[in-house]
Design an enzyme around this catalytic site. Structure first.
Site, PDB file in Angstrom:
ATOM      1  N   LYS A  54       0.822  -1.242  -0.045  1.00 49.87           N
ATOM      2  CA  LYS A  54       0.022   0.029   0.169  1.00 49.87           C
ATOM      3  C   LYS A  54       0.819   1.040  -0.103  1.00 49.87           C
ATOM      4  CE  LYS A  54      -3.738  -2.100   2.402  1.00 49.87           C
ATOM      5  NZ  LYS A  54      -4.317  -2.456   3.690  1.00 49.87           N
ATOM      6  N   GLN A  98      -5.482  -1.185   9.495  1.00 49.46           N
ATOM      7  CA  GLN A  98      -5.187  -2.681   9.106  1.00 49.46           C
ATOM      8  C   GLN A  98      -6.048  -3.587  10.099  1.00 49.46           C
ATOM      9  OE1 GLN A  98      -4.126  -3.706   6.024  1.00 49.46           O
ATOM     10  NE2 GLN A  98      -4.423  -5.650   6.369  1.00 49.46           N
ATOM     11  N   ASP A 121     -11.690   2.776   3.869  1.00 51.22           N
ATOM     12  CA  ASP A 121     -12.143   1.341   3.767  1.00 51.22           C
ATOM     13  C   ASP A 121     -13.645   1.227   3.737  1.00 51.22           C
ATOM     14  OD1 ASP A 121     -10.194  -0.539   3.977  1.00 51.22           O
ATOM     15  OD2 ASP A 121      -9.628   0.001   6.101  1.00 51.22           O
TER      16      ASP A 121
HETATM   17  N1  GUN Z   1      -7.678  -6.691   6.248  1.00 50.32           N
HETATM   18  C1  GUN Z   1      -7.951  -7.379   5.182  1.00 50.32           C
HETATM   19  N2  GUN Z   1      -8.724  -6.829   4.243  1.00 50.32           N
HETATM   20  C2  GUN Z   1      -8.735  -5.470   4.922  1.00 50.32           C
HETATM   21  C3  GUN Z   1      -9.260  -4.201   4.185  1.00 50.32           C
HETATM   22  O1  GUN Z   1      -9.616  -4.224   3.186  1.00 50.32           O
HETATM   23  N3  GUN Z   1      -9.065  -3.042   5.195  1.00 50.32           N
HETATM   24  C4  GUN Z   1      -8.422  -3.175   6.295  1.00 50.32           C
HETATM   25  N4  GUN Z   1      -8.297  -2.153   6.905  1.00 50.32           N
HETATM   26  N5  GUN Z   1      -7.941  -4.512   6.571  1.00 50.32           N
HETATM   27  C5  GUN Z   1      -8.157  -5.472   5.990  1.00 50.32           C
END
Ligand code: GUN
Length: 297
Positions: A54, A98, A121
């Site tokens: 990311k 996350q 998100d």
């Molecule tokens: N963990 C697995 N997928 C995601 C996601 O799309 N966003 C976040 N914040 N954590 C995750």
């Protein structure tokens, strides 16, 4: 194999190029450089890989990237304090915490603390509510948004009347996926581990989205001939005699590809689209916060 293999890598690359061009325009015309903050608590290896990717792709798109890596024993209050600080930082337009968070932290409480305008998100109740109301200002979760974009490509933009079966009911994928498909005029069935006659139900799907986290659960004979199959699963499975785990989807690819019209591979399908959509959401959020129009799909 007869199915068209949907190239998520190429689709994601296209989207990232559009994002980079839009960032360049925002910087030139509005002196606005979108910024994304990612918070990682603990040392989960898969999460570390995602967060690294990311950060790299955020910078490659011309945006600011802020990474906050905290030890696994960080208290909930410290995480909430950091979120508060990011909420009021004018250089940060998107915040991603996350998941999963360590067990001693209440995930929903942390999500609820994120400014809904910076919630790239789309997990804040304000955004999940907006999505279910069909409000176009909702921030949409990245994985289902990426799946929708690939489906729209496959169906030339028109999903109306298709029977979509979503296997999995998580807040991250299953539920928002179902909302998006409904908004796009599909007839939607949400299935899960307690669903009766799951193979039979799946066989009635024109669009089959598998998001259960069980390697190769969906077999070839669960797929209706000519269906489009979207495989959200990323399962790391150990292989005897090899150090490295193999990545398997929720769909038995080789079997399903003989029946389906189109299918996403694992890896190289949904995964790359998720991060591209995160970059897209960050640019859209920056535009909303500064009241400027955004030219992204
Ligand atoms: N963990 C697995 N997928 C995601 C996601 O799309 N966003 C976040 N914040 N954590 C995750």
């Amino acid at each position: 194999m007869n199915a068209r293999v949907i190239d998520g890598k190429a689709t994601a690359q296209n989207l990232r190029e559009l994002v980079a061009a839009e960032v360049e325009r925002l910087v030139a015309q509005h002196n606005l450089q979108p910024g994304l903050a990612v918070v990682l608590v603990g040392e989960d290896p898969a999460s570390q890989v995602y967060v690294r990717n990311k950060g790299r792709q955020t910078l490659e798109a011309g945006m600011r990237s802020f990474e906050h890596k905290l030890p696994a024993n960080t208290s909930e209050v410290e995480i909430l304090d950091l979120v508060e600080q990011l909420n009021s930082d004018p250089l940060v337009h998107g915040i991603l915490v996350q998941l999963p968070l360590p067990d001693h932290v209440d995930e929903q409480r942390v999500i609820n603390a994120i400014d809904p305008a910076k919630d790239v998100d789309g997990f804040h109740p304000m955004n999940t509510g907006a999505l279910s109301n069909g409000d176009p200002r909702a921030m949409v979760p990245c994985t289902p948004l990426g799946c929708l974009m690939m489906l729209k490509d496959q169906f030339d933009g028109d999903l109306s009347g298709q029977h979509a079966v979503v296997v999995g009911r998580s807040n991250i994928v299953g539920k928002p996926m179902a909302q998006l498909l409904l908004q796009n005029h599909c007839t939607v069935t949400i299935a899960h581990s307690r669903t009766r006659d799951l193979p039979e139900l799946c066989r009635s799907a024109d669009i089959l989205v598998a998001a259960v986290g069980r390697p190769e659960m969906v077999r070839g004979d669960w797929v209706k001939p000519g269906a489009t199959v979207i495989d959200v699963g990323i399962n790391r499975v150990g292989v005897a005699g090899q150090d490295k785990a193999r990545l398997l989807g929720d769909v038995a690819f080789a079997e399903a590809a003989t029946v389906a019209a189109a299918i996403t591979p694992v890896p190289g399908g949904v995964g790359p689209m998720t991060i591209a959509c995160l970059l897209r959401n960050t640019v859209v959020a920056a535009c909303h916060q500064h009241n400027v129009s955004c030219q992204l799909p």
